[in-house]
Motif scaffolding. Sequence first.
Motif, short mmCIF file in Angstrom:
data_model
loop_
_atom_site.label_atom_id
_atom_site.label_comp_id
_atom_site.label_asym_id
_atom_site.label_seq_id
_atom_site.Cartn_x
_atom_site.Cartn_y
_atom_site.Cartn_z
N ILE A 101 18.40 -43.51 -4.10
CA ILE A 101 17.55 -43.54 -5.29
C ILE A 101 16.11 -43.39 -4.80
O ILE A 101 15.62 -44.21 -4.02
CB ILE A 101 17.72 -44.86 -6.07
CG1 ILE A 101 19.14 -44.98 -6.61
CG2 ILE A 101 16.71 -44.94 -7.22
CD1 ILE A 101 19.53 -43.92 -7.62
N SER A 102 15.45 -42.34 -5.22
CA SER A 102 14.11 -42.06 -4.73
C SER A 102 13.15 -43.19 -5.09
O SER A 102 13.18 -43.72 -6.21
CB SER A 102 13.59 -40.74 -5.32
OG SER A 102 13.56 -40.80 -6.74
N ASP A 103 12.34 -43.58 -4.12
CA ASP A 103 11.34 -44.63 -4.32
C ASP A 103 11.95 -45.94 -4.79
O ASP A 103 11.26 -46.79 -5.36
CB ASP A 103 10.26 -44.17 -5.31
CG ASP A 103 9.65 -42.84 -4.90
OD1 ASP A 103 9.06 -42.79 -3.82
OD2 ASP A 103 9.79 -41.86 -5.66
N ASP A 104 13.25 -46.08 -4.58
CA ASP A 104 13.98 -47.31 -4.93
C ASP A 104 13.99 -47.61 -6.43
O ASP A 104 14.29 -48.74 -6.83
CB ASP A 104 13.42 -48.52 -4.17
CG ASP A 104 13.62 -48.39 -2.67
OD1 ASP A 104 14.61 -47.76 -2.26
OD2 ASP A 104 12.77 -48.90 -1.92
N GLY A 109 24.68 -54.20 -15.68
CA GLY A 109 24.19 -55.41 -15.03
C GLY A 109 23.85 -55.20 -13.57
O GLY A 109 23.25 -54.19 -13.19
N ASP A 110 24.29 -56.13 -12.70
CA ASP A 110 23.98 -56.01 -11.28
C ASP A 110 24.84 -54.97 -10.57
O ASP A 110 24.70 -54.76 -9.36
CB ASP A 110 24.08 -57.36 -10.57
CG ASP A 110 25.48 -57.98 -10.67
OD1 ASP A 110 26.40 -57.31 -11.19
OD2 ASP A 110 25.64 -59.12 -10.21
N ASP A 143 18.56 -51.51 -10.46
CA ASP A 143 18.11 -52.31 -11.60
C ASP A 143 16.63 -52.08 -11.89
O ASP A 143 16.06 -52.71 -12.77
CB ASP A 143 18.39 -53.79 -11.37
CG ASP A 143 17.63 -54.34 -10.17
OD1 ASP A 143 16.95 -53.56 -9.48
OD2 ASP A 143 17.74 -55.56 -9.91
N ASP A 144 16.03 -51.16 -11.14
CA ASP A 144 14.60 -50.87 -11.32
C ASP A 144 14.45 -49.54 -12.04
O ASP A 144 14.55 -48.47 -11.43
CB ASP A 144 13.90 -50.84 -9.96
CG ASP A 144 12.38 -50.87 -10.08
OD1 ASP A 144 11.88 -50.76 -11.22
OD2 ASP A 144 11.70 -50.97 -9.05
N ILE A 157 14.28 -45.62 -10.69
CA ILE A 157 14.37 -44.46 -11.58
C ILE A 157 13.21 -44.52 -12.55
O ILE A 157 12.95 -45.57 -13.15
CB ILE A 157 15.70 -44.46 -12.35
CG1 ILE A 157 16.89 -44.35 -11.38
CG2 ILE A 157 15.74 -43.31 -13.36
CD1 ILE A 157 18.23 -44.58 -12.06
N VAL A 158 12.51 -43.40 -12.70
CA VAL A 158 11.39 -43.32 -13.64
C VAL A 158 11.69 -42.25 -14.68
O VAL A 158 11.93 -41.10 -14.34
CB VAL A 158 10.07 -42.99 -12.91
CG1 VAL A 158 8.92 -42.91 -13.91
CG2 VAL A 158 9.77 -44.04 -11.84
N LEU A 159 11.70 -42.66 -15.95
CA LEU A 159 11.92 -41.75 -17.07
C LEU A 159 10.59 -41.54 -17.78
O LEU A 159 9.94 -42.50 -18.21
CB LEU A 159 12.95 -42.33 -18.05
CG LEU A 159 14.29 -42.79 -17.47
CD1 LEU A 159 15.21 -43.24 -18.59
CD2 LEU A 159 14.93 -41.70 -16.65
N GLY A 160 10.19 -40.28 -17.93
CA GLY A 160 8.92 -39.97 -18.57
C GLY A 160 9.12 -39.38 -19.95
O GLY A 160 9.94 -38.48 -20.13
N VAL A 161 8.41 -39.90 -20.93
CA VAL A 161 8.43 -39.36 -22.30
C VAL A 161 7.10 -38.65 -22.52
O VAL A 161 6.05 -39.29 -22.64
CB VAL A 161 8.65 -40.46 -23.34
CG1 VAL A 161 8.77 -39.85 -24.73
CG2 VAL A 161 9.90 -41.27 -23.01
N LEU A 162 7.16 -37.34 -22.54
CA LEU A 162 5.97 -36.51 -22.76
C LEU A 162 6.03 -36.01 -24.20
O LEU A 162 6.91 -35.24 -24.56
CB LEU A 162 5.95 -35.35 -21.77
CG LEU A 162 4.73 -34.41 -21.81
CD1 LEU A 162 3.42 -35.17 -21.73
CD2 LEU A 162 4.83 -33.38 -20.69
#
Length: 415
Positions: free
Chosen positions: A33-36, A74-75, A80-81, A38-43
């Motif tokens: 997982i990149s950068d530990d 869950g875990d 979880d990030d 997941i980042v979801l962007g809403v543009l």
Amino acid sequence: MKRRLVSTFAAVAAGTLLAGCGGGGPSSGGGKISDDKIVLGVLTDLSGVYADLAGANSVAAVEMAVADFRKKYGDKAVTDDIEVIKADHQNKPEIANTQAKEMYERRKADALFDVPTSSAALAVQTVAGQVKKLYFNTGAATTELAGKTCNPYTYAYAYDAYMLAQGTGAAVAKQGGKNWYTIYPDYAFGQDMQKKFSAAVTGAGGKIVAGDPTPFPADNYSTFLLKAKAMKPKPDILGALQAGGDLANVVKQYEQFKLKDAGIGLAIGLLFDSDIKAIGADKLAGTSFTTAWYWSLDDEAKAWADRFKDKTGVRPTFVQAADYSAATRYLEAVQQAGTDKAEDVSKKLDGAEFNDFFARNATIRAEDHRVVHDAYLVKVKDPAKATEAEDYTEPVKTIPAAEAFDAPSPDCSMS
């Protein structure tokens, strides 16, 4: 960008979960997982004519998807990030381009969602291809996203101009609206809508007698509406191919200039609940339109819409529902792949068949990344028949997925 391995324990846990839930274990990505996180962007449009149909409530829909994913796994989740970020493209392709680069590169977004305004969506698609990160379009209708500009990193998720035209254009022409005067916003969305509606109306035995581009955005359509009244012979139908706040202005001025009294009916290319609320259901009652989804479709759709209203205070548009669905599909694919590497996630998405509260009989076509699903020809409900506030939609017929969307474009190459 540098990538870091998650801990051995997390990798083993993810692999165990995935094997147990039918994902086949982590892909060759090895649980990365990149950068530990997941980042979801809403543009999206947070401040302009499309803010109500997408905007802040599209962000809320993606946040709901993240919360539900966490609750489900869950875990045992692959991570979880998970962070949701947002930006305003202001309906301008140059700003969309800049914001997409900022979100992907500096803010580390793994996938972008939403993006109303077709010119902005095309700009984001280009950036997604350059940085090799995923983009799920739910807000723009241009067919080019899954056509000549397609790329392996873009998914055209919710609807397109072909779907809208095949429903509304063909239906109105068959019902007697033979001669059309169309007005369309002068950018990629409107130009594609004009092309697709012309084909659908002609195919149903009608004719586009004239079509004019209009400024975008705009608040004054008097020149075009007065032209419609003065045309000889008069058109049977004014085809309004605007959306959002622009459409509300067209409809209000259609009434102001009494085109209906002059014998010119109104056909609307794209209509959202937010538009009906702004214009007034009483003014639109009986108007046919095509939609990808509506909140009162059935019990499953209504249950999700109730949750959305609890969070936002309003009923969702189909773009906002599609944002939730797309974010959920993405997170599930990451869970199955054991990595957020775009190419591995795509392998889990491509060719998948699914049903959820938004997309029925859905397939993610591998050849062009178009998500095909059932669509609906509906009409605006008479307010006297409404069972509650924002109950605007009365079903006419379901358009099966195979009919609602065009075949894959020969112009699309995923290589």
